[in-house]
Design a protein around this motif. Structure first.
Motif, PDB file in Angstrom:
ATOM      1  N   GLY A 175       0.841 -23.743  22.472  1.00 25.30           N
ATOM      2  CA  GLY A 175       0.297 -22.820  23.454  1.00 25.30           C
ATOM      3  C   GLY A 175      -1.190 -22.728  23.262  1.00 25.30           C
ATOM      4  O   GLY A 175      -1.837 -23.655  22.782  1.00 25.30           O
ATOM      5  N   GLN A 176      -1.776 -21.589  23.619  1.00 23.79           N
ATOM      6  CA  GLN A 176      -3.220 -21.439  23.462  1.00 23.79           C
ATOM      7  C   GLN A 176      -3.603 -21.399  21.979  1.00 23.79           C
ATOM      8  O   GLN A 176      -4.661 -21.850  21.584  1.00 23.79           O
ATOM      9  CB  GLN A 176      -3.685 -20.168  24.160  1.00 23.79           C
ATOM     10  CG  GLN A 176      -3.584 -20.272  25.687  1.00 23.79           C
ATOM     11  CD  GLN A 176      -4.159 -19.061  26.363  1.00 23.79           C
ATOM     12  OE1 GLN A 176      -4.284 -17.995  25.772  1.00 23.79           O
ATOM     13  NE2 GLN A 176      -4.527 -19.205  27.621  1.00 23.79           N
ATOM     14  N   THR A 177      -2.724 -20.824  21.161  1.00 17.94           N
ATOM     15  CA  THR A 177      -2.963 -20.823  19.724  1.00 17.94           C
ATOM     16  C   THR A 177      -1.832 -21.599  19.057  1.00 17.94           C
ATOM     17  O   THR A 177      -0.712 -21.629  19.552  1.00 17.94           O
ATOM     18  CB  THR A 177      -2.996 -19.390  19.171  1.00 17.94           C
ATOM     19  OG1 THR A 177      -1.734 -18.765  19.439  1.00 17.94           O
ATOM     20  CG2 THR A 177      -4.095 -18.581  19.809  1.00 17.94           C
ATOM     21  N   VAL A 178      -2.151 -22.226  17.958  1.00 15.32           N
ATOM     22  CA  VAL A 178      -1.154 -23.021  17.240  1.00 15.32           C
ATOM     23  C   VAL A 178      -0.732 -22.257  16.000  1.00 15.32           C
ATOM     24  O   VAL A 178      -1.564 -21.855  15.192  1.00 15.32           O
ATOM     25  CB  VAL A 178      -1.716 -24.401  16.859  1.00 15.32           C
ATOM     26  CG1 VAL A 178      -0.693 -25.173  16.054  1.00 15.32           C
ATOM     27  CG2 VAL A 178      -2.104 -25.174  18.116  1.00 15.32           C
ATOM     28  N   GLU A 179       0.564 -22.021  15.879  1.00 12.31           N
ATOM     29  CA  GLU A 179       1.105 -21.336  14.722  1.00 12.31           C
ATOM     30  C   GLU A 179       1.941 -22.298  13.896  1.00 12.31           C
ATOM     31  O   GLU A 179       2.627 -23.171  14.435  1.00 12.31           O
ATOM     32  CB  GLU A 179       1.971 -20.147  15.152  1.00 12.31           C
ATOM     33  CG  GLU A 179       1.197 -19.070  15.896  1.00 12.31           C
ATOM     34  CD  GLU A 179       2.097 -17.930  16.319  1.00 12.31           C
ATOM     35  OE1 GLU A 179       3.316 -18.022  16.063  1.00 12.31           O
ATOM     36  OE2 GLU A 179       1.594 -16.957  16.894  1.00 12.31           O
ATOM     37  N   ASN A 180       1.875 -22.134  12.605  1.00  8.40           N
ATOM     38  CA  ASN A 180       2.667 -22.948  11.695  1.00  8.40           C
ATOM     39  C   ASN A 180       3.278 -22.000  10.669  1.00  8.40           C
ATOM     40  O   ASN A 180       2.843 -21.914   9.530  1.00  8.40           O
ATOM     41  CB  ASN A 180       1.779 -24.005  11.029  1.00  8.40           C
ATOM     42  CG  ASN A 180       2.589 -25.009  10.230  1.00  8.40           C
ATOM     43  OD1 ASN A 180       3.733 -25.294  10.558  1.00  8.40           O
ATOM     44  ND2 ASN A 180       1.990 -25.527   9.172  1.00  8.40           N
ATOM     45  N   LEU A 181       4.285 -21.260  11.114  1.00  8.54           N
ATOM     46  CA  LEU A 181       4.899 -20.239  10.282  1.00  8.54           C
ATOM     47  C   LEU A 181       5.668 -20.900   9.150  1.00  8.54           C
ATOM     48  O   LEU A 181       6.495 -21.789   9.377  1.00  8.54           O
ATOM     49  CB  LEU A 181       5.835 -19.377  11.133  1.00  8.54           C
ATOM     50  CG  LEU A 181       6.305 -18.058  10.507  1.00  8.54           C
ATOM     51  CD1 LEU A 181       5.111 -17.153  10.203  1.00  8.54           C
ATOM     52  CD2 LEU A 181       7.271 -17.358  11.447  1.00  8.54           C
ATOM     53  N   SER A 182       5.394 -20.462   7.923  1.00  7.64           N
ATOM     54  CA  SER A 182       5.970 -21.090   6.740  1.00  7.64           C
ATOM     55  C   SER A 182       6.523 -20.034   5.796  1.00  7.64           C
ATOM     56  O   SER A 182       6.003 -18.917   5.720  1.00  7.64           O
ATOM     57  CB  SER A 182       4.903 -21.906   5.995  1.00  7.64           C
ATOM     58  OG  SER A 182       4.272 -22.825   6.862  1.00  7.64           O
ATOM     59  N   VAL A 183       7.567 -20.396   5.076  1.00  4.94           N
ATOM     60  CA  VAL A 183       8.146 -19.529   4.053  1.00  4.94           C
ATOM     61  C   VAL A 183       7.587 -19.969   2.709  1.00  4.94           C
ATOM     62  O   VAL A 183       7.801 -21.111   2.286  1.00  4.94           O
ATOM     63  CB  VAL A 183       9.682 -19.614   4.054  1.00  4.94           C
ATOM     64  CG1 VAL A 183      10.262 -18.749   2.941  1.00  4.94           C
ATOM     65  CG2 VAL A 183      10.238 -19.181   5.402  1.00  4.94           C
ATOM     66  N   VAL A 184       6.871 -19.072   2.041  1.00  3.48           N
ATOM     67  CA  VAL A 184       6.113 -19.436   0.849  1.00  3.48           C
ATOM     68  C   VAL A 184       6.498 -18.519  -0.306  1.00  3.48           C
ATOM     69  O   VAL A 184       6.497 -17.295  -0.171  1.00  3.48           O
ATOM     70  CB  VAL A 184       4.591 -19.318   1.101  1.00  3.48           C
ATOM     71  CG1 VAL A 184       3.799 -19.822  -0.100  1.00  3.48           C
ATOM     72  CG2 VAL A 184       4.200 -20.078   2.373  1.00  3.48           C
TER      73      VAL A 184
END
Length: 320
Positions: free
Chosen positions: A7-16
Motif C-alpha cells: 500500500g502507501q506504506t510498507v509494513e513487515n510485521l515480525s515476531v521477535v
C-alpha cells in the motif's frame, strides 16, 4: 516470521524474541534480495516447540539468544521479487522454506550432510530415513506432538507395518489414531521398563525402531529398554543437556543410538509426498491465528493445546 502489506506504506510485521519471556511484535525493514536470493510475502508459519523454548528460556542448549531474534522457521509464502542470478523461481511462485543454509561448501556439504555444517545459518526431520524404516518395520514413537505425529505419518508411508505411539495426552493420542497409529499408549509416571513392556505387549514383539520425540529422560530410558536387540533408537527430541540412561543395556544388546539434528535432503521427498495426496497432514493443524495475535498463539502452544498452531501472516489471505 513477517507479513508484508502492500500500500502507501510498507509494513513487515515480525515476531521477535528479545530475551527470556520478552516476545514483541515489531515492524522491520523489508530487505532487498541479493543476487541469489528471493523476497517472499509470508503466508503461513507454524509455531515450533523450539520457538516457545527460546521465548521462555532464552536458549536451547548451546544455542543462546544474544540479540533480538525473529522467530518462525516453519514457513511458506509467495515469491515477490527475485535476485539477478535466480532462474528457477519467479514472482507468484508458492514455496515452502527449508530453513538451513550453509555459508560455506565444506566437507559436510560435499558429503551431503549439510545440516551438520558448523557454518550453517538456520532459521529454526529426517528421522524415519535415518532410522531405516522400511516395509514391515515395527516402530515405537515416544511423543504424539507435531514431530511425533509427522514421524508416524511418514513411517506408515515408508512401509511400517505397525506403529505404536505414546503420550501423556489423551487428545493427542486420539489425533494419532486419526492419522494412522495402529496402537496408542497413554503413559503416566510408571517405570521406564514397565512402559517398554507395554509396548512389547501391544506389538507382540519389541520394535526394531524407536523414534524418541520428547527429549525427556524417562522417555529416552523407555526407548532403550523397548528397542529390540540389534535395533535402532533415534533421538529427535531435545531435552536436558545431561540425562541418565541405561547405556550398558543398550551396549550389550547392540541397540544403535542415533542423533538427529534438524533435517537433511528431505524437502523434495516431503513435497512429493504431499503433492501425491498419499499423505494428509491437514489434521495436524488445530489452531490458526492472525499474525497480530502472535502472543496468544504462542501461549496456546505453550499450554499444549491442540497439535500444530499456525500464524496467518497475509492479511489479504487468511486461508489454510
Amino acid at each position: 516470521m513477517a507479513a508484508t502489506k502492500l500500500g502507501q506504506t510498507v509494513e513487515n510485521l515480525s515476531v521477535v524474541v528479545h530475551g527470556v519471556g520478552d516476545l514483541r511484535l515489531e515492524n522491520r525493514p523489508v530487505p532487498e534480495p541479493g543476487p541469489s536470493e528471493v523476497l517472499l510475502r509470508m503466508h503461513s508459519v507454524g509455531i515450533c516447540g523450539s520457538d516457545v523454548h527460546y521465548w521462555q528460556h532464552g536458549r536451547i542448549g548451546d544455542f543462546v539468544v544474544k540479540k533480538p531474534m525473529v522467530l518462525g522457521h516453519e514457513a511458506s509464502g509467495v515469491v515477490v521479487k527475485v535476485g539477478s542470478s535466480v532462474t528457477h523461481l519467479k514472482p507468484g511462485d508458492r514455496v515452502a522454506i527449508e530453513p538451513g543454509v550453509p555459508r560455506e561448501n565444506d566437507e559436510f556439504c560435499k558429503n551431503g550432510r549439510y545440516n551438520l555444517s558448523p557454518t550453517i545459518f538456520f532459521c529454526g526431520i529426517h528421522a524415519c530415513r535415518r532410522a531405516g524404516v522400511t516395509l514391515g518395520s515395527k516402530v515405537f514413537i515416544c511423543g504424539a506432538g507435531p514431530i511425533g505425529l509427522v514421524s508416524l505419518i511418514v513411517a506408515k508411508m515408508m512401509g511400517a507395518s505397525q506403529v505404536v505411539i505414546s503420550d501423556l495426552s489423551p487428545s493427542r493420542l486420539e489425533k494419532a489414531k486419526e492419522v494412522g497409529a495402529d496402537f496408542v499408549l497413554q503413559v503416566a509416571k510408571e517405570p521406564a521398563q514397565q512402559t517398554a513392556q507395554k509396548v512389547e505387549e501391544l506389538l507382540g514383539c519389541m520394535p526394531e525402531i524407536t523414534i524418541e520425540c520428547t527429549g525427556a529422560e524417562a522417555c529416552i530410558q523407555t526407548g532403550i529398554y523397548a528397542t529390540r536387540s540389534g535395533g535402532t533408537l533415534i533421538l529427535v527430541g531435545l531435552g536436558p543437556a545431561m540425562v541418565n540412561v541405561p547405556i550398558v543395556n543398550a551396549a550389550v544388546r547392540e541397540v544403535d543410538i542415533r542423533g538427529i539434528f534438524r533435517y537433511c535432503n528431505t524437502w523434495p521427498m516431503a513435497i512429493s509426498m504431499l503433492a501425491s495426496k498419499r499423505v494428509n497432514v491437514a489434521p495436524l493443524v488445530t489452531h490458526r491465528f492472525p499474525l497480530e495475535k502472535a502472543l496468544e498463539a504462542f501461549e496456546t502452544t505453550m499450554r499444549g493445546e491442540g497439535v500444530k498452531v499456525m500464524l496467518k501472516c497475509d492479511q489479504n489471505d487468511q486461508n489454510p
